[in-house]
Motif scaffolding. Sequence first.
Motif, PDB file in Angstrom:
ATOM      1  N   GLU A 280      -1.709   8.932 -11.388  1.00  0.00           N
ATOM      2  CA  GLU A 280      -1.731   7.661 -10.656  1.00  0.00           C
ATOM      3  C   GLU A 280      -0.298   7.191 -10.405  1.00  0.00           C
ATOM      4  OE1 GLU A 280      -4.505   3.981 -11.220  1.00  0.00           O
ATOM      5  OE2 GLU A 280      -2.651   3.567 -12.327  1.00  0.00           O
TER       6      GLU A 280
ATOM      7  N   ASN B 229       0.831  -1.199   0.000  1.00  0.00           N
ATOM      8  CA  ASN B 229       0.000   0.000   0.000  1.00  0.00           C
ATOM      9  C   ASN B 229       0.870   1.255   0.000  1.00  0.00           C
ATOM     10  OD1 ASN B 229       0.736  -0.436   2.851  1.00  0.00           O
ATOM     11  ND2 ASN B 229      -0.576   1.323   3.218  1.00  0.00           N
ATOM     12  N   ILE B 230       0.264   2.366  -0.395  1.00  0.00           N
ATOM     13  CA  ILE B 230       0.939   3.667  -0.443  1.00  0.00           C
ATOM     14  C   ILE B 230       0.193   4.621   0.476  1.00  0.00           C
ATOM     15  CG2 ILE B 230       1.574   5.645  -1.882  1.00  0.00           C
ATOM     16  CD1 ILE B 230       1.762   3.749  -4.250  1.00  0.00           C
ATOM     17  N   THR B 231       0.925   5.306   1.344  1.00  0.00           N
ATOM     18  CA  THR B 231       0.343   6.336   2.197  1.00  0.00           C
ATOM     19  C   THR B 231       0.991   7.677   1.872  1.00  0.00           C
ATOM     20  OG1 THR B 231       1.953   5.848   3.952  1.00  0.00           O
ATOM     21  CG2 THR B 231      -0.178   4.730   4.064  1.00  0.00           C
ATOM     22  N   THR B 232       0.277   8.764   2.166  1.00  0.00           N
ATOM     23  CA  THR B 232       0.786  10.109   1.866  1.00  0.00           C
ATOM     24  C   THR B 232       0.942  10.911   3.146  1.00  0.00           C
ATOM     25  OG1 THR B 232      -1.440  11.036   1.553  1.00  0.00           O
ATOM     26  CG2 THR B 232      -0.335  10.121  -0.387  1.00  0.00           C
TER      27      THR B 232
ATOM     28  N   ASN C  23      -1.708  14.422   4.858  1.00  0.00           N
ATOM     29  CA  ASN C  23      -2.927  13.879   4.271  1.00  0.00           C
ATOM     30  C   ASN C  23      -3.524  14.891   3.303  1.00  0.00           C
ATOM     31  OD1 ASN C  23      -2.880  11.445   5.762  1.00  0.00           O
ATOM     32  ND2 ASN C  23      -3.792  12.462   7.529  1.00  0.00           N
TER      33      ASN C  23
ATOM     34  N   LYS D  56      -1.220   1.218  -5.664  1.00  0.00           N
ATOM     35  CA  LYS D  56      -1.433   2.430  -6.453  1.00  0.00           C
ATOM     36  C   LYS D  56      -2.122   3.502  -5.618  1.00  0.00           C
ATOM     37  CE  LYS D  56      -5.779   0.841  -8.552  1.00  0.00           C
ATOM     38  NZ  LYS D  56      -6.479   0.594  -9.842  1.00  0.00           N
ATOM     39  N   HIS D  57      -1.869   4.756  -5.997  1.00  0.00           N
ATOM     40  CA  HIS D  57      -2.449   5.885  -5.272  1.00  0.00           C
ATOM     41  C   HIS D  57      -2.689   7.020  -6.258  1.00  0.00           C
ATOM     42  CE1 HIS D  57      -3.214   8.699  -1.970  1.00  0.00           C
ATOM     43  NE2 HIS D  57      -2.452   9.554  -2.640  1.00  0.00           N
TER      44      HIS D  57
ATOM     45  N   ARG E  60       2.254   4.346  -8.784  1.00  0.00           N
ATOM     46  CA  ARG E  60       2.305   2.926  -8.449  1.00  0.00           C
ATOM     47  C   ARG E  60       3.655   2.576  -7.831  1.00  0.00           C
ATOM     48  NH1 ARG E  60      -1.223  -0.951 -10.636  1.00  0.00           N
ATOM     49  NH2 ARG E  60      -2.909  -0.062 -11.890  1.00  0.00           N
TER      50      ARG E  60
ATOM     51  N   CYS F  32       5.800   3.680   0.421  1.00  0.00           N
ATOM     52  CA  CYS F  32       5.378   2.361  -0.054  1.00  0.00           C
ATOM     53  C   CYS F  32       5.821   1.301   0.948  1.00  0.00           C
ATOM     54  CB  CYS F  32       5.988   2.095  -1.431  1.00  0.00           C
ATOM     55  SG  CYS F  32       5.623   0.453  -2.084  1.00  0.00           S
TER      56      CYS F  32
ATOM     57  N   LEU G 182       5.196  10.192  -0.551  1.00  0.00           N
ATOM     58  CA  LEU G 182       4.491   8.930  -0.703  1.00  0.00           C
ATOM     59  C   LEU G 182       5.364   7.823  -0.123  1.00  0.00           C
ATOM     60  CD1 LEU G 182       3.281   9.269  -4.422  1.00  0.00           C
ATOM     61  CD2 LEU G 182       2.175  10.097  -2.344  1.00  0.00           C
TER      62      LEU G 182
ATOM     63  N   LEU H  92      -2.914  10.712  -6.910  1.00  0.00           N
ATOM     64  CA  LEU H  92      -2.508  11.968  -6.276  1.00  0.00           C
ATOM     65  C   LEU H  92      -3.193  13.124  -6.995  1.00  0.00           C
ATOM     66  CD1 LEU H  92      -0.673  13.279  -4.121  1.00  0.00           C
ATOM     67  CD2 LEU H  92       1.090  13.483  -5.898  1.00  0.00           C
TER      68      LEU H  92
END
Length: 338
Positions: A186, A122-125, A128, A201-202, A188, A141, A139, A204
């Motif tokens: 997007e 998963n990807i977190t930012t 927020n 994927k995330h 990845r 991963c 980002l 942005l």
Amino acid sequence: MFACTKYRYCTGQDVLPHGPVNGTLGGNVIFKTTINPTTLSAIAWTFGDPPVSIADFLSSEGPMTGVGFVGRISLDNSTASLELRKLTLIDSGTYKVNIRKAGVIQVGHTSLIVYEPISGANITTSPNPPIIEGSSVTLTCDAAGSIITREWMKDGQLLSASGNITISEDKSMLSINSVKRTDTGEYRCRVSNPISTANAKHGLIINYGPDGVEINGPTEIVGQKLTLTCSADSNPPASYSWMLNGTEIPGHSPEFTKEKSEYSDSGDYICTATNYVTGIKISVVHKLSVKGLPAGAIVRIVIRVLLVVGGAVGVAVHTSVFYITVVCRKCWLTFHID
């Protein structure tokens, strides 16, 4: 060199494959020797350094299994090939075999690396969302399992550190400094090891504007329908408000319309575009003049003249009518007759 089949049945140019052999946590692996089936006098398999006994075989006594490998191995007595089952991470290491046939001893060694399959990528930012143009974002991963490599992509294209993008040494973090609206897309992250791959994927979204605010419409109009349109480059789309000569016009549409313009519609139209995410608002002014009659209009004016005939006594009255035709081109007509 060595090669392995899809069943982890490995072969090599020597008694054992050179390695490393890749194994899956909880799975099985076979160390296959290059010996053709024959009658072997003795086989001894060991693991690690100092060596720990896996299996000992004497043709006169049968096989003996080492502590920790009971129920997990199978030994082919004719080739000395070894199958190891229910792999654990601590099974990674060096494996050696000693084979005796008719007084001749052959020795081989190889290595095994056990990998945990990758899952939960998963990807977190940070921070927020919302992300506003000009700010910075990171980002991250992550995934469960034995991570060996990471790759970053944007809209299907491989990313590398350049421009306003930096990537950490282990490639777990991608940072964008002073983000631009073109950074929207997007993203990845592909996480992999020799036995598995996972993708995260995330999407942005960069919030920006409004800018490029403008009003499109006539600057001069003669009596017909009036339409003014306000536009702006903004994400999310801007909200609009209108004023005429300092007085607010109800509504929040980007378009101001009036079916028939009047003289009172002349003046300064102000459109204000507001982005409630970025907190930016910008106003522009549009001057409009509503004229009277259209070019080439023909006006017929009737003038009645009262004629007084006679003196104080016996007055006679006669009314005459005069017609005056005026051709007007973009003008205002004012007549005053006493």
